[in-house]
Write an enzyme that holds these catalytic residues in place. Structure first.
Site, PDB file in Angstrom:
ATOM      1  N   PHE A 183     -80.923 -37.899  28.382  1.00  0.00           N
ATOM      2  CA  PHE A 183     -80.480 -37.451  29.699  1.00  0.00           C
ATOM      3  C   PHE A 183     -79.310 -36.504  29.500  1.00  0.00           C
ATOM      4  O   PHE A 183     -78.214 -36.918  29.098  1.00  0.00           O
ATOM      5  CB  PHE A 183     -80.060 -38.603  30.607  1.00  0.00           C
TER       6      PHE A 183
ATOM      7  N   ASP B 134     -73.734 -34.466  22.723  1.00  0.00           N
ATOM      8  CA  ASP B 134     -73.487 -34.631  24.148  1.00  0.00           C
ATOM      9  C   ASP B 134     -72.651 -35.890  24.338  1.00  0.00           C
ATOM     10  O   ASP B 134     -73.172 -37.004  24.367  1.00  0.00           O
ATOM     11  CB  ASP B 134     -74.810 -34.725  24.906  1.00  0.00           C
TER      12      ASP B 134
ATOM     13  N   LYS C 271     -67.465 -35.293  32.786  1.00  0.00           N
ATOM     14  CA  LYS C 271     -67.121 -36.539  33.466  1.00  0.00           C
ATOM     15  C   LYS C 271     -65.637 -36.883  33.370  1.00  0.00           C
ATOM     16  O   LYS C 271     -64.834 -36.409  34.147  1.00  0.00           O
ATOM     17  CB  LYS C 271     -68.017 -37.671  32.967  1.00  0.00           C
TER      18      LYS C 271
END
Length: 399
Positions: free
Chosen positions: A141, A226, A255
């Site tokens: 994801f 990531d 984030k």
């Protein structure tokens, strides 16, 4: 009379149904706790999918945002502002890389990594024009842009959004032999989550990340890590790659870099990688804006103390020890590292959604994924007593 049903109905009425949120309407928050429109308090054990690693409204982050709001919030990259250099310099220090390219969202940072890897492949590695290939992992994801969903194996993210972008190849997560077989002369990058978050907090086999690093080094391929969910203290290290002393060619961050206040993302790499970009080839009006940089500087300063990494390690051990006691008693498996856990609920007991709703009713906010898995990722500011209380509620619901 409760205000929640009306607020939920209004949200459903005026919003595209691209999410299936729990029926809670948050009006206030501080630290690890949120309060809904009816005054009920909840322990936030999701923390914005790790965007709130430092809790809600951390005083140092709020102070930085307030101070910058009184000065200047946006200039665009047509000009340089007085927070930009400090943010970039401190983030290079944190990552050990030469250069930073700031963006806004995690998906934008992943798109940046893809573009840079391809351009590096053509200009530095010598891949033939239009032939660059990036290898990604099944179960990944990385976002929901049209390019990113092109290499997703999640039908919800991918189905009905074609035609899909070429130039990607998938291999099983954790399978070094499959990765080695997939690498060829056109491979420019391997895109990997050190821990797969959306897939259920899947931790790869020991040695997988060092193996990826070795294969990339031997084949002149960029390792693109990531760390959008796994990074910035979540796993007990600054980056999840640190656990096995792996240094990727590029860190992809997001984030928590925005402190739960503004969207902030970035990629970090050395000059020989990010240096391939020239003016006009990539950018963002809001990327690296003054407000984002001011908050980002404060986030980096918090991380440099090591306090939050240590809290994640110590309290994460407490969390995982408590969750492990439920295996065989409503729980089939627990995975994760630090203050991050994927908990597989026995489907004979209940679904992950049912468990999330029952936890909410007991004052704990968590979220399900893939049917039967609950993800737990509380703020790193949570206390030992709060961890124990959350475990008690979890036990009451599941066992």
């Amino acid at each position: 009379m409760s205000k929640t049903p009306e607020a939920v109905a209004a949200a459903e009425r005026w919003t595209a149904h691209n999410y299936h949120p729990l029926p809670v309407v948050i009006a206030d928050a501080e630290g690890a706790w949120v309060t809904d429109v009816d005054g009920k308090r909840y322990l936030d054990c999701l923390a914005g999918y790790s965007a709130l690693n430092f809790g809600h409204r951390h005083p140092a982050l709020i102070a930085a945002a307030h101070a910058q709001l009184d000065r200047v919030t946006l200039t665009s990259r047509a000009f340089i502002h007085d927070q930009f250099a400090e943010f970039c310099q401190k983030l290079t220090d944190l990552t050990g890389k030469d250069l930073i390219l700031p963006m806004n969202t995690g998906a934008e940072a992943v798109e940046t990594a893809i573009k840079v890897a391809r351009k590096w492949g053509y200009l530095v590695k010598g891949v033939r024009p239009g032939q660059a290939k990036i290898i990604a992992m099944e179960g990944n994801f990385h976002g929901r842009t049209t390019t990113i969903v092109s290499f997703s194996t999640d039908p919800d993210a991918r189905d009905d959004f074609g035609p899909y972008t070429p130039g990607f190849q998938l291999v099983p997560y954790g399978d070094l032999a499959a990765l080695e077989a997939a690498i060829d002369e056109n491979t420019v990058g391997v895109l990997v989550e050190p821990i797969q978050g959306e897939a259920g907090v899947l931790v790869p086999p020991a040695g997988f990340l060092p193996g990826v690093r070795d294969l990339c080094t031997r084949n002149n391929v960029l390792m693109l890590a990531d760390e959008i969910q796994s990074g910035l203290g979540r796993t007990g290290d600054t980056f999840a790659c640190d656990d096995e002393a792996v240094v990727p060619d590029m860190y992809i961050m997001g984030k928590a870099l925005g402190g739960g206040i503004v969207p902030v993302s970035a990629v970090a790499a050395d000059q020989n990688v990010l240096g391939v970009l020239k003016p006009g080839e990539h950018g963002s009006t809001f990327g690296g804006n003054p407000l984002a940089c001011a908050v980002g500087i404060a986030v980096i300063d918090l991380l440099r103390t090591g306090e939050f990494q240590e809290r994640s390690r110590e309290l994460g051990e407490r969390l995982h020890t408590g969750l492990a006691k439920l295996i065989g008693d409503g729980v089939t498996e627990v995975r994760g590292r630090g203050l991050w856990a994927g908990v597989d609920i026995d489907p004979a007991r209940m679904s992950g959604r049912d468990a999330s709703v029952q936890l909410m009713e007991r004052g704990v906010l968590a979220k399900d994924t893939h049917g039967s898995t609950i993800r737990l990722a509380p703020p790193l500011t949570i206390t030992a007593d709060e961890v124990d209380w959350a475990l008690e509620q979890f036990h009451s619901v599941i066992a």
